[in-house]
Design a protein around this motif. Structure first.
Motif, short mmCIF file in Angstrom:
data_model
loop_
_atom_site.label_atom_id
_atom_site.label_comp_id
_atom_site.label_asym_id
_atom_site.label_seq_id
_atom_site.Cartn_x
_atom_site.Cartn_y
_atom_site.Cartn_z
N CYS A 1 0.69 -1.47 0.10
CA CYS A 1 -0.27 -0.24 0.28
C CYS A 1 1.10 1.78 0.23
O CYS A 1 2.23 0.89 -0.07
N ASP B 1 -1.58 5.63 2.73
CA ASP B 1 -2.56 4.52 3.06
C ASP B 1 -2.28 4.51 4.69
O ASP B 1 -3.15 3.99 5.77
N TYR C 1 -3.13 6.78 7.37
CA TYR C 1 -4.32 6.36 7.21
C TYR C 1 -4.65 5.72 8.45
O TYR C 1 -5.94 5.82 9.09
N VAL D 1 -5.37 -2.69 1.16
CA VAL D 1 -6.53 -1.97 1.38
C VAL D 1 -7.41 -2.14 -0.15
O VAL D 1 -6.97 -3.13 -0.90
N ARG E 1 -12.03 1.05 -0.71
CA ARG E 1 -12.24 2.31 -0.69
C ARG E 1 -13.12 2.92 -0.89
O ARG E 1 -14.60 2.80 -1.11
N THR E 2 -13.80 4.48 -0.19
CA THR E 2 -14.64 5.88 0.56
C THR E 2 -14.13 6.22 -1.37
O THR E 2 -13.51 5.82 -2.33
N GLY F 1 -10.76 8.17 -2.00
CA GLY F 1 -9.42 7.04 -1.93
C GLY F 1 -9.61 7.15 -0.56
O GLY F 1 -8.63 5.70 -0.58
N ARG F 2 -10.47 7.32 0.55
CA ARG F 2 -9.08 6.66 1.58
C ARG F 2 -9.76 5.41 1.91
O ARG F 2 -11.16 4.42 1.48
N PRO F 3 -8.46 4.65 3.03
CA PRO F 3 -9.38 3.46 3.04
C PRO F 3 -10.65 2.75 3.48
O PRO F 3 -10.56 3.50 4.68
N ALA F 4 -11.56 2.96 3.14
CA ALA F 4 -12.48 2.13 4.27
C ALA F 4 -11.99 0.69 4.27
O ALA F 4 -13.18 0.27 6.12
N ASP G 1 -13.61 2.71 8.60
CA ASP G 1 -14.06 3.71 7.76
C ASP G 1 -14.66 4.38 8.68
O ASP G 1 -16.05 3.46 9.39
#
Length: 344
Positions: free
Chosen positions: A191, A195, A198, A213, A216-217, A220-223, A245
């Motif tokens: 990653c 990533d 976060y 990951v 993702r949201t 682009g953030r890891p969910a 998330d």
């Protein structure tokens, strides 16, 4: 005149090396990637490219369980001399392709999980003795090798077809393709730095094993992150997928407080949930080396054996693409609440 038989092309996926630079809890090919493993993602791309056959060359680690779990109709052959370098693995795949009557091979690497099927297909379609994928970062596998050049391939070393490509540029064409050709050599390759930062912020600590990951949201953030079956210190990790998330976690917590666990158990039934846990266990255990001894994770989703313990873990698995029916049930409730303008 008897018409000639159509040309056939085999995908040859090299997955025989020891991966000594990867110091994670599993072999690098079994490390988490998306909803599966590094090798599983590479195999899926090769198998989706529309070539006539997929040949997987293994060596240091048995990948047969991953191939079986993926449901891919691939021929798995072992290179007994895998420690002698990539050239021997390439030759093993080439010999098998020749034995099965193929006219060309497209060679890719089992530790390249982000090379898309379109890149395999584009290279396969090139009309040249040697065709090399050219990504934005330069030449990378996959590489097409017609049978006319097979005898020119090296017998020893770790360069594979690179020596031949360098020595005979007159035989080579570049094929422009899109995608991410990175190969996974260390846990850091799984990653990005953003990533990792976060995820550390969300967990409040450094992760105890390499993760990938899995979802993702929209921004682009890891969910969801995917964990290996063992932590760095060998501790079993039953929770394959973690939902990190915060907004989704709060929404599902509200759903649980409103009786969501009892609701989904009543709707799906314990027998159907037992199948869910069994499938999750099989998928997770396929990421362990077949020669693994010592403790291993138990139970199904999140280590659960009967019923549903936590909606979050099932929803994480659903977002990761596993088709978890509990997660699908959660998604339907979230969609319904959103449709009615409710704030969960």
């Amino acid at each position: 005149m008897v018409p000639s038989a159509p040309m056939t092309i085999a995908a040859v996926l090299l997955a025989a090396g020891a991966g000594t630079r990867f110091d994670g809890p599993t072999h690098k090919l079994l490390a988490p990637w998306g909803a599966g493993s590094v090798f599983g993602a590479a195999l899926a791309s090769a198998a989706s490219a529309g070539l006539d056959e997929v040949i997987v060359v293994t060596g240091a680690v048995d990948l047969t369980p991953v191939v079986a779990l993926a449901g891919v109709d691939a021929l798995v052959v072992r290179n007994e001399r895998w420690a002698d370098g990539q050239a021997m693995s390439l030759r093993r795949g080439m010999v098998e392709a020749a034995r099965r009557g193929h006219d060309a091979i497209v060679v890719g690497l089992g530790d390249q999980p982000s090379v898309p099927a379109q890149a395999w297909a584009a290279v396969a379609a090139a009309d040249s003795p040697i065709a090399v994928a050219r990504f934005a970062v330069g030449r990378r596998p996959p590489v097409r090798l017609a049978d006319a050049v097979w005898t020119l391939l090296p017998f020893t070393g770790d360069a594979g077809a690179r020596e031949l490509i360098a020595a005979r540029p007159d035989l080579v064409v570049d094929v422009q393709v899109d995608g991410d050709p990175r190969d996974i050599d260390t846990p850091a390759d799984l990653c990005s730095d953003a990533d990792r930062q976060y995820v550390e912020e969300r967990l409040g600590r450094r992760p105890r094993a390499p993760f990938a990951v899995a979802a993702r949201t929209d921004d682009g953030r890891p969910a969801v992150i995917a964990n290996p079956p063992l932590l760095d210190d060998g501790t079993p990790m039953p929770t394959r997928f973690w939902l990190i998330d915060p907004d989704l976690s709060r929404a599902i917590g509200t759903l649980e407080n409103a009786g969501g666990v009892n609701g989904v158990e009543a709707e799906l039934g314990l027998d159907a949930l037992a199948v869910v846990h069994e499938r999750a266990s099989i998928e997770r255990d396929s990421l362990l080396s077949t020669d693994h001894v010592g403790p291993r994770p138990s139970g199904g989703v999140g280590g659960t054996r009967v019923g549903v313990k936590c909606l979050h873990t099932h929803y994480a698995a659903f977002l990761a693409g596993t088709g978890d029916p509990v997660g699908a049930w959660v998604q339907a409730r979230l969609d319904e609440s959103s449709h009615h303008g409710e704030v969960l």
